[in-house]
Scaffold this motif. Structure first.
Motif, PDB file in Angstrom:
ATOM      1  N   CYS A 141      32.965  39.030  41.417  1.00 46.46           N
ATOM      2  CA  CYS A 141      33.012  38.267  40.162  1.00 46.46           C
ATOM      3  C   CYS A 141      33.218  39.182  38.962  1.00 46.46           C
ATOM      4  CB  CYS A 141      31.721  37.464  39.996  1.00 46.46           C
ATOM      5  SG  CYS A 141      31.468  36.188  41.249  1.00 46.46           S
ATOM      6  N   ARG A 142      32.600  40.356  38.986  1.00 44.91           N
ATOM      7  CA  ARG A 142      32.741  41.277  37.865  1.00 44.91           C
ATOM      8  C   ARG A 142      34.171  41.803  37.753  1.00 44.91           C
ATOM      9  NH1 ARG A 142      28.784  44.038  39.002  1.00 44.91           N
ATOM     10  NH2 ARG A 142      29.746  45.732  40.174  1.00 44.91           N
ATOM     11  N   ILE A 143      34.795  42.112  38.889  1.00 47.21           N
ATOM     12  CA  ILE A 143      36.184  42.593  38.868  1.00 47.21           C
ATOM     13  C   ILE A 143      37.111  41.507  38.321  1.00 47.21           C
ATOM     14  CG2 ILE A 143      38.112  43.322  40.317  1.00 47.21           C
ATOM     15  CD1 ILE A 143      36.083  44.658  42.165  1.00 47.21           C
ATOM     16  N   LEU A 144      36.901  40.269  38.763  1.00 48.46           N
ATOM     17  CA  LEU A 144      37.748  39.174  38.290  1.00 48.46           C
ATOM     18  C   LEU A 144      37.513  38.889  36.810  1.00 48.46           C
ATOM     19  CD1 LEU A 144      37.428  36.771  41.347  1.00 48.46           C
ATOM     20  CD2 LEU A 144      39.368  38.220  40.758  1.00 48.46           C
ATOM     21  N   SER A 145      36.263  38.968  36.367  1.00 45.57           N
ATOM     22  CA  SER A 145      35.972  38.727  34.951  1.00 45.57           C
ATOM     23  C   SER A 145      36.595  39.802  34.069  1.00 45.57           C
ATOM     24  CB  SER A 145      34.457  38.675  34.730  1.00 45.57           C
ATOM     25  OG  SER A 145      33.876  37.595  35.428  1.00 45.57           O
ATOM     26  N   GLN A 146      36.590  41.033  34.537  1.00 44.14           N
ATOM     27  CA  GLN A 146      37.213  42.110  33.771  1.00 44.14           C
ATOM     28  C   GLN A 146      38.719  41.915  33.630  1.00 44.14           C
ATOM     29  OE1 GLN A 146      36.018  45.618  35.912  1.00 44.14           O
ATOM     30  NE2 GLN A 146      33.954  45.645  35.037  1.00 44.14           N
ATOM     31  N   ASN A 147      39.311  41.159  34.542  1.00 44.81           N
ATOM     32  CA  ASN A 147      40.747  40.876  34.487  1.00 44.81           C
ATOM     33  C   ASN A 147      41.044  39.494  33.910  1.00 44.81           C
ATOM     34  OD1 ASN A 147      42.429  43.123  36.124  1.00 44.81           O
ATOM     35  ND2 ASN A 147      40.404  42.892  37.045  1.00 44.81           N
ATOM     36  N   GLY A 148      40.060  38.893  33.240  1.00 42.82           N
ATOM     37  CA  GLY A 148      40.292  37.640  32.532  1.00 42.82           C
ATOM     38  C   GLY A 148      40.165  36.385  33.360  1.00 42.82           C
ATOM     39  N   LEU A 149      39.664  36.476  34.596  1.00 44.35           N
ATOM     40  CA  LEU A 149      39.489  35.300  35.453  1.00 44.35           C
ATOM     41  C   LEU A 149      37.999  34.984  35.531  1.00 44.35           C
ATOM     42  CD1 LEU A 149      42.003  36.077  38.343  1.00 44.35           C
ATOM     43  CD2 LEU A 149      42.342  34.620  36.351  1.00 44.35           C
ATOM     44  N   HIS A 150      37.568  34.004  34.749  1.00 45.39           N
ATOM     45  CA  HIS A 150      36.161  33.647  34.658  1.00 45.39           C
ATOM     46  C   HIS A 150      35.898  32.365  35.444  1.00 45.39           C
ATOM     47  CE1 HIS A 150      36.011  36.622  31.440  1.00 45.39           C
ATOM     48  NE2 HIS A 150      37.041  36.006  30.890  1.00 45.39           N
ATOM     49  N   GLY A 151      34.749  32.286  36.071  1.00 40.59           N
ATOM     50  CA  GLY A 151      34.380  31.098  36.826  1.00 40.59           C
ATOM     51  C   GLY A 151      34.037  29.944  35.900  1.00 40.59           C
TER      52      GLY A 151
END
Length: 305
Positions: A141-151
Motif C-alpha cells: 500500500c505504501r509503494i502504491l500511495s507513493q505513486n499516486g494510487l490511493h485506496g
C-alpha cells in the motif's frame, strides 16, 4: 562609596550567574527528570540539545560527574566529547536506511499491475507481483500511495449502454444555454421520480485509483435499481426545495401513476411549470399522455432515462 558600588556590582553578577545556573538546571531537569524519578530506567537517548549541555558541563566538571548528572554512561560522555573535538559540532552524522527489498523498476511493475486491475487488493497484487519475496500488505500500500494510487471506495454509477449515453449527450446539447434554456427556465422545471427504500442494497467496493479519477468508468461500481424487499415512494422537487412525497402501494402502472399525480402533484401545480419524468412505461403510456394533456401539464420531452 567605591566599596559600596563594588559590592553592589558583585551582588548583581552573582544574581545573574545564579539565574543562569537555575535556567540550565531547569533545562536539564526537563530533559532527564523522568530518569531521575526512576533510576531503573535505561540511559537517556542523547540528542543534539543534550549533547550541547554535556559539552558545556565538561568544561567545569569531570566525566563521572556529568554522566551522573544526566544519568548516562561515562562511555557515552567520552564519545560525545571526542566527536565534538573532531568535528566541532554536536549533530549526529546522517545514517543509511535499511536496504530496499525491491528495485525501482519492480515498483513500477507493481504500479502497472494495479492500474490494470484497480479492484485487486494488496494481497492479490502481491501474489501477482512477486509471491516469493516476503512483504507485508502495508508495504504494498505504501509503494502504491507513493505513486499516486490511493485506496478509496469506488463510486457507484448506473450501468448505461452506448445508446443511453448518446441520448444523454443529445439531451444536454438540445437543452443548453445556446438553445435558450436559461437559469430562469430551468427554475420552472419540477423534477419527479420514484424511489425505493430497500432491505438489501449494493455494498461498497474497495478499489485503488489515482487522485482525481473517482468518476472514471474503470473505477466505478455498476449498480442496478430496485433489488430486494422495498417500499416505493414518489416525489418531486422544485427550485425552492422538496415539495411533496408520498408512499405508493403496489406496482406503479399507468392508472396508479395518474392517481399519484392527481393527489400529490396537480393540487400544487402552477401555470408555466414543466414536469420532468423518466421514460418509464407508466409515464409515457397513451393513457398517461392523454391525462397530462387534459390537465394542461407541460412535460419535459426526451428525458434520457
Amino acid at each position: 562609596m567605591v566599596l559600596h558600588q563594588t559590592k553592589a556590582w558583585r551582588n548583581k553578577s552573582s544574581r545573574i550567574e545564579d539565574r543562569r545556573n537555575t535556567c540550565n538546571q531547569l533545562l536539564i531537569n526537563q530533559l532527564v527528570g523522568v530518569y531521575k524519578k526512576n533510576p531503573s530506567t535505561p540511559g537517556l537517548h542523547i540528542n543534539c540539545n543534550l549533547t550541547a549541555l554535556i559539552i558545556k558541563r565538561l568544561k567545569t566538571r569531570s566525566t563521572a560527574e556529568v554522566a551522573d548528572t544526566f544519568n548516562v554512561s561515562q562511555r557515552q560522555v567520552q564519545r560525545k566529547r571526542k566527536r565534538f573535538e573532531e568535528t566541532g559540532d554536536v549533530f549526529d552524522k546522517p545514517r543509511s536506511d535499511r536496504p530496499r527489498k525491491k528495485a525501482a523498476w519492480e515498483d513500477r511493475l507493481l504500479v502497472r499491475k494495479s492500474k490494470a486491475s484497480p479492484f485487486s487488493t494488496a494481497a492479490e497484487l502481491h501474489q501477482a507481483w512477486s509471491p516469493h519475496v516476503p512483504m507485508s500488505t502495508r508495504t504494498i500500500c505504501r509503494i502504491l500511495s507513493q505513486n499516486g494510487l490511493h485506496g478509496r471506495i469506488s463510486a457507484q454509477k448506473p450501468a448505461l449502454n452506448k445508446r443511453q449515453l448518446k441520448k444523454r449527450v443529445a439531451f444536454a446539447k438540445a437543452h443548453s444555454l445556446l438553445q435558450g434554456w436559461t437559469l430562469e427556465k430551468w427554475q420552472k422545471v419540477d423534477f419527479s421520480d420514484e424511489s425505493s427504500v430497500e432491505i438489501h442494497h449494493s455494498r461498497r467496493k474497495y478499489c485503488r485509483r489515482p487522485t482525481g479519477a473517482r468518476m472514471d468508468p474503470r473505477f466505478t461500481q455498476k449498480t442496478v435499481k430496485f433489488g430486494g424487499g422495498k417500499i416505493m415512494v414518489w416525489g418531486y422537487i422544485q427550485y425552492g426545495g422538496v415539495r411533496n412525497i408520498c408512499r405508493v402501494e403496489g406496482i406503479i402502472n399507468s392508472l396508479k401513476y395518474q392517481e399519484v399525480l392527481a393527489t400529490s402533484y396537480i393540487p400544487n401545480h402552477k401555470r408555466g411549470q414543466i414536469l420532468q419524468q423518466d421514460g418509464s412505461r407508466s409515464h409515457t403510456s397513451i393513457s398517461t399522455s392523454k391525462f397530462l394533456k387534459a390537465k394542461k401539464i407541460k412535460v419535459l420531452q426526451d428525458w434520457p432515462a
